[in-house]
Scaffold this active site. Structure first.
Site, short mmCIF file in Angstrom:
data_model
loop_
_atom_site.label_atom_id
_atom_site.label_comp_id
_atom_site.label_asym_id
_atom_site.label_seq_id
_atom_site.Cartn_x
_atom_site.Cartn_y
_atom_site.Cartn_z
N GLY A 84 0.83 -1.19 0.00
CA GLY A 84 0.00 0.00 0.00
C GLY A 84 0.88 1.26 0.00
CB SER A 151 4.91 -3.30 -2.76
OG SER A 151 4.59 -2.10 -3.41
CD1 TRP A 152 2.97 -0.49 3.27
CD2 TRP A 152 4.50 1.15 3.21
NE1 TRP A 152 3.06 0.06 4.54
CE2 TRP A 152 3.99 1.07 4.53
CE3 TRP A 152 5.47 2.11 2.93
CZ2 TRP A 152 4.41 1.89 5.56
CZ3 TRP A 152 5.91 2.93 3.95
CH2 TRP A 152 5.39 2.83 5.25
CG ASP A 273 8.11 -3.68 -9.68
OD1 ASP A 273 7.27 -2.81 -9.92
OD2 ASP A 273 8.23 -4.24 -8.58
CG HIS A 301 4.72 -4.25 -8.10
ND1 HIS A 301 5.84 -3.82 -7.41
CD2 HIS A 301 3.67 -4.07 -7.26
CE1 HIS A 301 5.48 -3.38 -6.21
NE2 HIS A 301 4.17 -3.52 -6.09
#
Length: 327
Positions: A84, A151-152, A273, A301
């Protein structure tokens, strides 16, 4: 009697042996002489499992977080940090881990998923989330655990591990995002438009020309959606990016690698990505060469792309075998 092995074959054999907890050449020789074969690491997602316990933990005077546990109640604990910010967890997140070995902990970060209040930005910073992870670890009476984030989630995993390195037994990081200005500019200020000009134009054209100097700022004024999950993801993500992750400097996570250099870690990165381009994973690899670095040549990604999912499962299998062998 040894069979002659070429250099490439020997390297592959050593890597496979290390994946199963064989740490030295004498151990490898003993294994070969005893006739034992080295099995291949599992690279397939595990079947869906249901949680054996769930709960709500009050972490501040405003926020509660949803948590769940699945897999083996007495197994090696691993905590999954979702993306996120604001993405929330899903049942498929449990499938990266062997449920017979791992005690799998998922939770929704502040304002996301089943955590309340929904999409709330008050008392919602990276440092609040790091405190929440510690509160959850203590609540579940876990001395230390493996940390998994993409990711986050990779940002938060690095920040948490650097703040509490003594609580982390291993790190699995995917789709590296270091929350630096050049990464935010790539995604939100026109960099990715070089690959997706069609999508970029729709994103750009919603904003008047006189506000296009900073799209992160412009969208922060407009983030309302009828869909609650979309609203949470958009509002929380924008809040974090507008505040530069609440880090004191642009290179904060790279500057503090020494805190976690000793931790057994693997970086998994899709070559193509577009959300979190490989430059960030490469910068992390250069700062932290001790961590394994896996580039998936035909992937982007998503953790659910076949090549990335296979590397993530295999990495968890490697850490599982190291733990089983006492390393």
């Amino acid at each position: 009697m040894f069979v002659a092995i070429d250099v490439a074959g020997r390297k592959d054999l050593v890597i496979r042996a290390q994946n199963f907890g064989v740490k030295s050449e004498p151990e490898l020789i003993d294994m070969m002489e005893s006739g034992k074969e080295l099995p291949e690491l599992n690279r397939n997602l595990y079947p869906y499992v249901e949680p054996y316990s769930t709960g709500i933990l009050k972490v501040s005077d405003i926020h509660t977080i949803y948590w769940e546990q699945s897999g083996n109640p007495t197994g090696h604990p691993v905590v999954f940090l979702h993306g996120g910010p604001g993405g929330g967890t899903t049942p498929s997140n449990r499938r990266f881990f062997d449920p017979d070995f791992y005690r799998i902990i998922l939770f929704d970060q502040r304002g996301a998923g089943k955590s309340t209040p929904h999409a709330c930005l008050d008392q919602n910073t990276t440092w609040d989330l790091i405190d929440d992870i510690e509160k959850l670890r203590q609540h579940l009476e876990i001395p230390e655990w493996q940390v998994f984030g993409g990711s986050w989630g990779s940002t938060l995993a690095l920040a948490y591990s650097q703040a509490h390195p003594d609580k982390v037994t291993g790190l699995v990081l995917r789709g590296i995002f270091l929350l630096r200005k050049k990464e935010i500019d790539w995604f939100y200020e026109g960099g990715a438009a070089a690959i997706y000009p069609d999508a970029w134009e729709s994103f750009r054209d919603l904003i008047p020309e006189n506000e296009r100097s900073c799209f992160v700022d412009a969208y922060s004024k407009r983030l309302n959606s009828d869909d609650k999950e979309t609203q949470a993801f958009a509002r929380i993500e924008n809040h974090y990016f507008l505040n530069k992750g609440f880090f004191p400097s642009d290179s904060f996570l790279l500057d503090n690698i020494d805190n976690i250099r000793h931790i057994n870690a693997t970086i998994v990165q899709g070559r193509y990505d577009v959300c979190c381009p490989m430059m960030s994973a490469w910068d992390l690899h250069k700062a932290w060469p001790e961590a394994d670095f896996k580039v998936v040549a035909d992937a982007g990604h998503s953790a659910n792309e076949p090549g990335i999912a296979a590397e993530l499962v295999a990495t968890n299998e490697k850490l599982k075998n190291l733990i089983k062998n006492g390393h």
